[in-house]
Design an enzyme around this catalytic site. Structure first.
Site: not given
Length: 148
Positions: A78-80
């Site tokens: 989950q890069f966000t």
């Protein structure tokens, strides 16, 4: 590394029409990687997740780790989680590591969890994933290693 950990009764990840990972009771772990992260952070985060005492014991208090209740772990990249929203209306992704750095660290995290005894399911890196879960409690915690 940063992880949003949710205690769940069930969780799954679907890519297109394919379920790539699914668990029953346990932890859904959304994981973000930043530029300074390496193998040490992956090991530390795995240990923190595995030993996190968020399941209820006989006295009704949250004092048992996922291992003690026979739970499973779903890990989703989950890069966000490293999105910066302090300025303007569009998040900046500058703090998020690129996929060539993040993917092996997510794999290292999963490998370390497995070596600790976890049953681990995953999403698919770089895919458009649909994550479905039933948060139990609800219990949701943000973990960071090293701690800020």
């Amino acid at each position: 590394m940063r992880a949003l950990v949710q205690r769940v009764t069930r969780a799954s990840v679907t890519v297109g029409d394919e379920v790539t990972g699914a668990i029953g009771p346990g932890l859904c772990v959304l994981v973000g990687v930043t530029h300074d992260d390496g193998a040490d952070e992956a090991r530390a985060l795995a240990a923190k997740v595995w030993h996190l005492r968020v399941f209820e014991g006989a006295d009704g208090r949250m004092d048992l780790p996922v291992e003690a209740v026979g739970g499973e772990v779903l890990v989703v990249s989950q890069f966000t989680l490293y999105g910066d929203t302090r300025k303007g209306r569009r998040p900046s992704w500058v703090q998020a590591a690129g996929p060539e750095q993040a993917e092996p660290l997510i794999e290292a995290l999963c490998d370390e969890l497995r070596s600790l005894g976890a049953t681990v399911a995953t999403g698919r890196f770089r895919a458009d994933m649909a994550v479905s879960l039933v948060n139990d409690g609800p219990v949701t915690l943000l973990l960071e290693v090293p701690a800020p």
